[in-house]
Structure formats: structure tokens, C-alpha cells
Enzyme design. Structure first.
Site, PDB file in Angstrom:
ATOM      1  N   HIS A 129      -9.425  11.363   5.414  1.00  0.00           N
ATOM      2  CA  HIS A 129      -9.373   9.955   6.189  1.00  0.00           C
ATOM      3  C   HIS A 129     -10.666  10.202   7.144  1.00  0.00           C
ATOM      4  O   HIS A 129     -10.475  10.198   8.468  1.00  0.00           O
ATOM      5  CB  HIS A 129      -8.345   9.554   7.060  1.00  0.00           C
ATOM      6  CG  HIS A 129      -8.100   8.150   7.552  1.00  0.00           C
ATOM      7  ND1 HIS A 129      -9.078   7.233   7.071  1.00  0.00           N
ATOM      8  CD2 HIS A 129      -7.184   7.614   8.026  1.00  0.00           C
ATOM      9  CE1 HIS A 129      -8.774   5.898   7.561  1.00  0.00           C
ATOM     10  NE2 HIS A 129      -7.585   6.154   7.972  1.00  0.00           N
ATOM     11  N   ASP A 224       1.229  11.553  13.139  1.00  0.00           N
ATOM     12  CA  ASP A 224       1.136  10.398  12.112  1.00  0.00           C
ATOM     13  C   ASP A 224       2.528  10.280  11.511  1.00  0.00           C
ATOM     14  O   ASP A 224       3.600  11.037  11.505  1.00  0.00           O
ATOM     15  CB  ASP A 224       0.072  10.865  11.185  1.00  0.00           C
ATOM     16  CG  ASP A 224      -0.409   9.985  10.174  1.00  0.00           C
ATOM     17  OD1 ASP A 224       0.160   8.729  10.257  1.00  0.00           O
ATOM     18  OD2 ASP A 224      -0.855  10.311   9.190  1.00  0.00           O
ATOM     19  N   CYS A 264      -3.011   7.646  14.530  1.00  0.00           N
ATOM     20  CA  CYS A 264      -3.955   6.862  13.795  1.00  0.00           C
ATOM     21  C   CYS A 264      -3.455   5.452  13.692  1.00  0.00           C
ATOM     22  O   CYS A 264      -4.211   4.400  13.195  1.00  0.00           O
ATOM     23  CB  CYS A 264      -4.449   7.595  12.377  1.00  0.00           C
ATOM     24  SG  CYS A 264      -2.698   7.882  11.463  1.00  0.00           S
TER      25      CYS A 264
HETATM   26  N1  NVA Z   1      -1.227   9.303   6.663  1.00  0.00           N
HETATM   27  C1  NVA Z   1      -0.985   8.022   6.608  1.00  0.00           C
HETATM   28  C2  NVA Z   1      -2.189   7.396   7.339  1.00  0.00           C
HETATM   29  C3  NVA Z   1      -2.333   5.839   7.576  1.00  0.00           C
HETATM   30  C4  NVA Z   1      -3.504   5.351   8.116  1.00  0.00           C
HETATM   31  C5  NVA Z   1      -1.267   7.307   5.062  1.00  0.00           C
HETATM   32  O1  NVA Z   1      -1.871   8.011   4.527  1.00  0.00           O
HETATM   33  O2  NVA Z   1      -0.385   6.767   4.833  1.00  0.00           O
HETATM   34  N1   CP Z   2      -5.196   3.989  10.487  1.00  0.00           N
HETATM   35  C1   CP Z   2      -5.593   3.328   9.471  1.00  0.00           C
HETATM   36  O1   CP Z   2      -6.209   3.557   8.807  1.00  0.00           O
HETATM   37  O2   CP Z   2      -4.937   1.896   9.674  1.00  0.00           O
HETATM   38  P1   CP Z   2      -4.857   1.085   8.198  1.00  0.00           P
HETATM   39  O3   CP Z   2      -3.966   1.893   7.437  1.00  0.00           O
HETATM   40  O4   CP Z   2      -4.104  -0.075   8.686  1.00  0.00           O
HETATM   41  O5   CP Z   2      -6.239   0.741   7.843  1.00  0.00           O
END
Ligand code: NVA
Ligand code: CP
Length: 310
Positions: A129, A224, A264
């Protein structure tokens, strides 16, 4: 930037990351100066997963730069079933000057990049990310007046966000320790490469199972969700495994007395973090969310404005 795409922070040099963070701060301070930077340009946004921040910050960012964004959800294009990923890339390249994609498999984003003739930006994959990590480093720098020498503890699952924080920390001199339950360590290859990259910048990239060890001296405690998008079926079992790693008043107190709390978002309050910590004066979670806008505007300018000019 040297590359056409932003797929991973690991593809960037320390100087390129520093440049993006400088531009992100400039864009935040003086948004009007960049109001026409991408005049008339279009960003196609492909989502295989849900999003609040990524969708809104990219769309708002494109508008604020004089351009426009088009959102394509899973039902719109059925990427990979109705049409192959390479053909989606080839088509979008004829309409749009950039593509942002949020996918399950990391290979989907790299395949898009390979077949698109326009820049492709990774808006989250199961592995990485990068835009989040840029916004997070901007947030840390604002809160602490600089980055070099800071220590960040990432508590919970060694996931996509953890990987990108390690890649970014290694390039800006921020030490990152993943504090995870056994079996949920970040990818060993990413950790090793980030650790090598961090040498010489004073950034130690490490993994521990011990909260006491990982949080001691930390300037920021980051967590997270325990089950990421796509891991919903594991949510129940993970709740038990990760319970000792909840960031609450007791565990947060293992870090420095002035440590920041970072996430995040979205947060599962009461699971990986308590309301008390999430809403504390030391929480910078909504600054992180806002900085997605500014950091990504910097990325869009560096990737798309130069190509339009050239
Ligand atoms: N680790 C989480 C981050 C969301 C922004 C996911 O991948 O769902
Ligand atoms: N942190 C983040 O990427 O948020 P969303 O999944 O809402 O885009």
C-alpha cells in the site's frame, strides 16, 4: 521520477521519496499553485475492493489539479473475467492519462503497468500500500519536525501496510519494527531488502513477537485491522490470535510517553485499537487520512504532468 509507474516504494530511491514528500508538503501549503498541473487529464480508477479514503482522495486530488477521475468498480468492468487485465490496461490507456488500481493479487497491478502506456499507481494490493506509506511519512514528519532517527512500531499483522511502511522507512531513515504474533510475520524478502536499504540511513527494519521489545522507545505506534480485505473468513480466528496485540492504554504505554498513535483506517474499534487510544490527543489518524490527498497529488504531478509536458 525514473519509472512510469508507482507500484512499490521499493522501486524508488531515497531521493525520489524525499522529493515526493517535499512536493506533498508544498502542495499542502500552496494548493492554488498546482490548480492547473493536470488540466484536462483523466485518471481511471479501478477497484476490486471497497474504499473510502483512496477513492475520495484520488478523485478530489485530480479535481484540485485541474483534471478528472473516473471510478470503475468490480461490477463495471469485471476485470479478468469479462476482459483480460492486459486488455483493460490497453483500453484505459486510450482514454485516460493515468490509471490507479486497487486489486487483490499484486500481479494484477504489475500486469496493468506492463500493458498500459500510461502511468499506473498502486492503490493497494494484498502485498503493498505505497500511497498510504507516503502519507504516513508526511504525517510523521509534520508531527515530529523531521524523519531521520524516528522509530515506528507496527503492531498486529505483517500485512500490505506493514510492508510499505518498511520500504518507506528504509528510504527516509525511520526504523520500523513489526510487532506480530508468531505466524503473521511480514514477508521475509521484503524485510531483508528493506533492512539492507535502511543500513546507512540509520533505519533498522526488524520483526519481533514481543510487545515490550518492539514498543520500547517507539516514537509512533501504528496498527491496522487484523483481517485485511479478502481475509474475512479468517476474522474470527484472528481475533483470538491477535488479542494480546491490541493497542490499548496499557500497551500504548510501552512506547515513549509522547508517542503518536497511527492507523491507516478503517479501524475496527474495540479490536486492534481501543476508542481511548484512537481518540487520544496523540492520535494522528485523521492527519494520515488527509495527507493521502496531498501525498497522492505529489505522485500524480510527478508521474502525469511530466509526461503531458513531454
Ligand atoms: N490492511 C488493510 C488496509 C486497508 C486500507 C487491508 O488490506 O484491508
Ligand atoms: N487507508 C485506506 O486505504 O483507506 P480506504 O481503504 O478507505 O481507501
Amino acid at each position: 521520477m525514473q519509472r512510469k509507474d508507482l507500484i512499490s516504494i521499493a522501486d524508488l530511491s531515497g531521493e525520489e521519496v524525499a522529493d515526493l514528500l517535499r512536493l506533498a508538503a508544498e502542495v499542502k501549503a500552496h494548493p492554488g499553485r498546482h490548480a492547473q498541473a493536470l488540466a484536462g487529464q483523466i485518471l481511471a480508477m479501478v477497484f476490486e475492493k471497497p474504499s473510502l479514503r483512496t477513492r475520495v482522495s484520488f478523485e478530489a486530488g485530480m479535481l484540485q489539479l485541474g483534471g478528472h477521475a473516473i471510478t470503475l468498480g468490480p461490477a463495471d468492468i469485471s476485470m479478468g473475467s469479462r476482459e483480460s487485465v492486459p486488455d483493460v490496461a490497453r483500453n484505459l490507456s486510450r482514454f485516460a492519462q493515468g490509471i490507479m488500481a486497487r486489486t487483490f493479487a499484486h500481479a494484477t497491478v504489475t500486469t496493468l503497468a506492463e500493458h498500459a502506456t500510461v502511468p499506473v499507481i498502486n492503490g493497494l494490493t494484498d502485498l503493498l500500500h505505497p500511497c498510504q506509506a507516503l502519507a504516513d511519512m508526511q504525517t510523521l514528519a509534520e508531527a515530529r519536525g523531521g524523519l531521520a532517527g524516528l522509530r515506528l512500531a507496527f503492531v498486529g499483522d505483517g500485512n500490505n501496510v506493514c510492508h510499505s511502511l518498511m520500504n518507506a522507512g528504509a528510504r527516509v531513515g525511520v526504523s520500523v519494527t513489526a510487532v506480530v504474533p508468531p505466524g503473521y510475520e511480514p514477508d521475509a524478502g521484503i524485510v531483508a531488502a528493506a533492512a539492507r536499504e535502511g543500513e546507512g540511513r540509520g533505519a533498522r527494519i526488524q520483526v519481533t513477537h514481543s510487545l515490550e521489545e518492539g514498543l520500547a522507545g517507539a516514537d509512533a505506534v501504528y496498527t491496522d485491522v487484523w483481517a485485511s480485505m479478502g481475509q474475512e473468513s479468517e476474522a474470527e480466528s484472528r481475533r483470538t490470535i491477535f488479542a494480546p496485540y491490541q493497542v490499548n492504554a496499557r500497551t500504548f504505554a510501552l512506547a515513549r510517553a509522547d508517542a503518536l498513535f497511527m492507523h491507516c483506517l478503517p479501524a475496527h474499534r474495540g479490536e486492534e485499537v481501543t476508542d481511548e487510544v484512537c481518540d487520544s490527543p496523540r492520535s494522528v489518524i485523521f492527519d494520515q487520512a488527509e495527507n493521502r490527498l496531498h501525498a497522492q497529488k505529489a505522485v500524480l504531478i510527478r508521474l502525469m504532468a511530466a509526461r503531458a509536458a513531454g
